[in-house]
Scaffold this motif. Structure first.
Motif, mmCIF file in Angstrom:
data_model
loop_
_atom_site.group_PDB
_atom_site.id
_atom_site.type_symbol
_atom_site.label_atom_id
_atom_site.label_comp_id
_atom_site.label_asym_id
_atom_site.label_seq_id
_atom_site.Cartn_x
_atom_site.Cartn_y
_atom_site.Cartn_z
ATOM 1 N N ALA A 1 0.825 -1.212 0.000
ATOM 2 C CA ALA A 1 0.000 0.000 0.000
ATOM 3 C C ALA A 1 0.857 1.259 0.000
ATOM 4 C CB ALA A 1 -0.938 -0.003 1.202
ATOM 5 N N LEU A 2 1.939 1.250 0.791
ATOM 6 C CA LEU A 2 2.824 2.415 0.835
ATOM 7 C C LEU A 2 3.525 2.627 -0.499
ATOM 8 C CD1 LEU A 2 4.574 2.335 4.331
ATOM 9 C CD2 LEU A 2 2.775 3.862 3.525
ATOM 10 N N GLY A 3 3.929 1.525 -1.138
ATOM 11 C CA GLY A 3 4.608 1.648 -2.426
ATOM 12 C C GLY A 3 3.739 2.308 -3.472
ATOM 13 N N ILE A 4 2.435 2.044 -3.433
ATOM 14 C CA ILE A 4 1.511 2.661 -4.386
ATOM 15 C C ILE A 4 1.192 4.097 -3.988
ATOM 16 C CG2 ILE A 4 -0.818 2.537 -5.350
ATOM 17 C CD1 ILE A 4 -0.644 -0.516 -5.001
ATOM 18 N N LEU A 5 0.856 4.295 -2.714
ATOM 19 C CA LEU A 5 0.463 5.618 -2.237
ATOM 20 C C LEU A 5 1.608 6.625 -2.342
ATOM 21 C CD1 LEU A 5 -1.601 7.457 -0.797
ATOM 22 C CD2 LEU A 5 -0.699 6.583 1.375
ATOM 23 N N GLY A 6 2.833 6.164 -2.050
ATOM 24 C CA GLY A 6 3.960 7.086 -2.001
ATOM 25 C C GLY A 6 4.201 7.843 -3.284
ATOM 26 N N ARG A 7 3.924 7.235 -4.414
ATOM 27 C CA ARG A 7 4.181 7.893 -5.695
ATOM 28 C C ARG A 7 3.185 9.007 -5.995
ATOM 29 N NH1 ARG A 7 5.042 2.417 -9.091
ATOM 30 N NH2 ARG A 7 4.098 1.509 -7.234
ATOM 31 N N TRP A 8 2.100 9.100 -5.196
ATOM 32 C CA TRP A 8 1.095 10.139 -5.412
ATOM 33 C C TRP A 8 1.168 11.232 -4.357
ATOM 34 C CZ3 TRP A 8 -1.220 10.139 -9.980
ATOM 35 C CH2 TRP A 8 -1.237 8.941 -10.700
ATOM 36 N N LEU A 9 2.162 11.163 -3.476
ATOM 37 C CA LEU A 9 2.387 12.206 -2.485
ATOM 38 C C LEU A 9 3.590 13.048 -2.904
ATOM 39 C CD1 LEU A 9 1.839 10.175 0.817
ATOM 40 C CD2 LEU A 9 0.246 11.739 -0.317
ATOM 41 N N PRO A 10 3.671 14.303 -2.466
ATOM 42 C CA PRO A 10 4.764 15.179 -2.914
ATOM 43 C C PRO A 10 6.179 14.623 -2.708
ATOM 44 C CG PRO A 10 3.049 16.491 -1.898
ATOM 45 C CD PRO A 10 2.659 15.043 -1.684
ATOM 46 N N PRO A 11 6.529 14.044 -1.530
ATOM 47 C CA PRO A 11 7.902 13.524 -1.398
ATOM 48 C C PRO A 11 8.222 12.420 -2.397
ATOM 49 C CG PRO A 11 6.903 13.790 0.754
ATOM 50 C CD PRO A 11 5.801 13.965 -0.243
ATOM 51 N N GLY A 12 7.285 11.484 -2.608
ATOM 52 C CA GLY A 12 7.524 10.405 -3.559
ATOM 53 C C GLY A 12 7.637 10.909 -4.984
ATOM 54 N N ALA A 13 6.760 11.837 -5.356
ATOM 55 C CA ALA A 13 6.839 12.419 -6.695
ATOM 56 C C ALA A 13 8.148 13.156 -6.888
ATOM 57 C CB ALA A 13 5.651 13.363 -6.915
ATOM 58 N N SER A 14 8.612 13.838 -5.850
ATOM 59 C CA SER A 14 9.869 14.575 -5.938
ATOM 60 C C SER A 14 11.059 13.638 -6.109
ATOM 61 C CB SER A 14 10.050 15.431 -4.685
ATOM 62 O OG SER A 14 11.247 16.182 -4.746
ATOM 63 N N VAL A 15 11.095 12.555 -5.319
ATOM 64 C CA VAL A 15 12.176 11.574 -5.448
ATOM 65 C C VAL A 15 12.181 10.969 -6.849
ATOM 66 C CG1 VAL A 15 12.963 9.289 -4.697
ATOM 67 C CG2 VAL A 15 12.357 11.017 -2.997
ATOM 68 N N ASN A 16 11.004 10.598 -7.359
ATOM 69 C CA ASN A 16 10.918 10.001 -8.690
ATOM 70 C C ASN A 16 11.381 10.962 -9.774
ATOM 71 O OD1 ASN A 16 9.947 7.587 -7.713
ATOM 72 N ND2 ASN A 16 7.794 8.080 -8.060
ATOM 73 N N ALA A 17 10.942 12.210 -9.695
ATOM 74 C CA ALA A 17 11.324 13.197 -10.702
ATOM 75 C C ALA A 17 12.835 13.433 -10.687
ATOM 76 C CB ALA A 17 10.574 14.505 -10.462
ATOM 77 N N LEU A 18 13.400 13.569 -9.498
ATOM 78 C CA LEU A 18 14.841 13.804 -9.383
ATOM 79 C C LEU A 18 15.631 12.581 -9.846
ATOM 80 C CD1 LEU A 18 16.781 16.000 -8.390
ATOM 81 C CD2 LEU A 18 16.738 14.942 -6.139
ATOM 82 N N HIS A 19 15.155 11.415 -9.485
ATOM 83 C CA HIS A 19 15.786 10.151 -9.869
ATOM 84 C C HIS A 19 15.820 10.006 -11.395
ATOM 85 C CE1 HIS A 19 15.765 5.653 -10.278
ATOM 86 N NE2 HIS A 19 16.764 5.809 -9.450
ATOM 87 N N ASN A 20 14.697 10.314 -12.040
ATOM 88 C CA ASN A 20 14.641 10.232 -13.496
ATOM 89 C C ASN A 20 15.589 11.224 -14.146
ATOM 90 O OD1 ASN A 20 12.638 8.305 -13.265
ATOM 91 N ND2 ASN A 20 10.954 9.744 -13.580
ATOM 92 N N ALA A 21 15.635 12.430 -13.617
ATOM 93 C CA ALA A 21 16.463 13.472 -14.208
ATOM 94 C C ALA A 21 17.953 13.138 -14.125
ATOM 95 C CB ALA A 21 16.194 14.806 -13.518
#
Length: 334
Positions: free
Chosen positions: A269-289
């Motif tokens: 549940a956390l793995g799914i929810l985290g990507r829709w919260l600001p910290p998770g989105a920020s980590v993903n965006a930075l990681h991709n960049a």
């Protein structure tokens, strides 16, 4: 006046309430991070198998790897190795299994998730031993030398999130007479400068991780989003706004972000929810960049923009409820 009323109107009442909240908050904080991060366990980890038809020994190795990991892998089959590598670049899989030169080759990607890669590096050879197969482990996308454990991007995001709402708290305390429009501009202003200084410190001064220009914009957006989230809570909860802000962004958002532990190792549940919260989105965006600049994903940026826009609209719509503003603070701010 009863004793209870006397106590409630005394300074001791607020002290007791805050003490209880602090104690409970400490327990919740420790519990949330322990639950999410202390014992990471793989959940349906996506792995590519290169080569069709799938050789019998590869099938046996995948089964042995599942036994070693105590989980069921999500197998994606690709006709050749280059297509499997492309799936890693697109972050659809975390590793590749193929048979090569009478041996099994397990290709991991530390940049996709350092915790997942470390787990596979340990479990991969052990699984090969159970079927008497030689296993070679390679790292397709290693981490930068200045960030060998893959935590720098998480710490960068953590700084942007926490300073984003702490800076806004200070505006509420020391610049309470700002109008709603001025408040939004002030949050945007320190976010632009803060995002730049975070990127400059990590890249130019410490030389830990090379950050592309888009990272500055992403960090700026993260700080602004965190600041506006606090502003919304401040509008509706007044001086208690830190509690829901801390709960959403730090207690829930940070451990679920996929930064310290990759999402396949988090509780489902956390793995799914985290990507829709600001910290998770920020980590993903930075990681991709940083590591997958050729395969950018729009979703984390849309999540951050969505939180920032919705928070700003809510604040502006109910701006008269916010405790700040010149009409509510006629005396000059100190």
């Amino acid at each position: 006046m009863s004793r209870w009323q006397a106590f409630k109107h005394s300074p001791y009442y607020a002290a007791v309430v805050i003490s209880l909240l602090a104690a409970v908050g400490a327990a919740v904080f420790a519990g949330a991070y322990t639950y999410a991060l202390a014992n990471p366990t793989p959940h349906r980890m996506p792995v590519a198998v290169a080569g069709e038809p799938e050789p019998a020994r590869t099938t046996a190795y995948v089964s042995a790897l599942e036994e070693a990991l105590h989980t069921t892998l999500r197998i994606h089959t690709y006709p050749d190795y280059p297509q499997a590598v492309d799936a890693v670049e697109r972050q659809r899989v975390f590793a590749i299994v193929r048979e090569r030169d009478d041996a099994i080759e397990l290709s991991v990607s530390s940049a996709s998730g350092a915790s997942v890669a470390e787990l596979l590096k340990t479990a991969g050879p052990a699984a090969g031993h159970t079927i008497s197969a030689q296993v070679t482990v390679t790292d397709l996308k290693p981490l930068h030398s200045g960030d060998p454990r893959g935590l720098a991007l998480f710490y960068i995001t953590l700084a942007a999130v926490i300073i984003g709402f702490l800076g806004t708290i200070q505006l509420s305390v020391h610049a309470s007479r700002l109008t709603p429009g001025e408040r939004i501009v002030a949050v945007a202003g320190f976010s632009v400068l803060g995002g730049f200084l975070i990127a400059a410190t990590v890249d130019w001064i410490l030389d830990a991780v090379p950050l592309p220009l888009i990272s500055w914009l992403q960090l700026m957006l993260t700080m602004f989003t965190a600041g506006m989230v606090f502003t919304v809570f401040n509008t509706f909860f007044g001086r208690w706004a830190l509690l829901p802000t801390w709960g959403l962004l730090v207690i829930l958002g940070n451990p679920a972000s996929g930064g310290p532990v990759s999402w396949p190792l988090l509780p489902a549940a956390l793995g799914i929810l985290g990507r829709w919260l600001p910290p998770g989105a920020s980590v993903n965006a930075l990681h991709n960049a940083v590591y997958f600049h050729g395969y950018q994903h729009l979703q984390p940026y849309l999540v951050l923009l969505g939180w920032a826009l919705v928070s700003s609209v809510i604040f502006w719509t109910w701006r008269t409820r916010h405790p700040g503003g010149r009409e509510k603070h006629e005396s000059p701010a100190l």
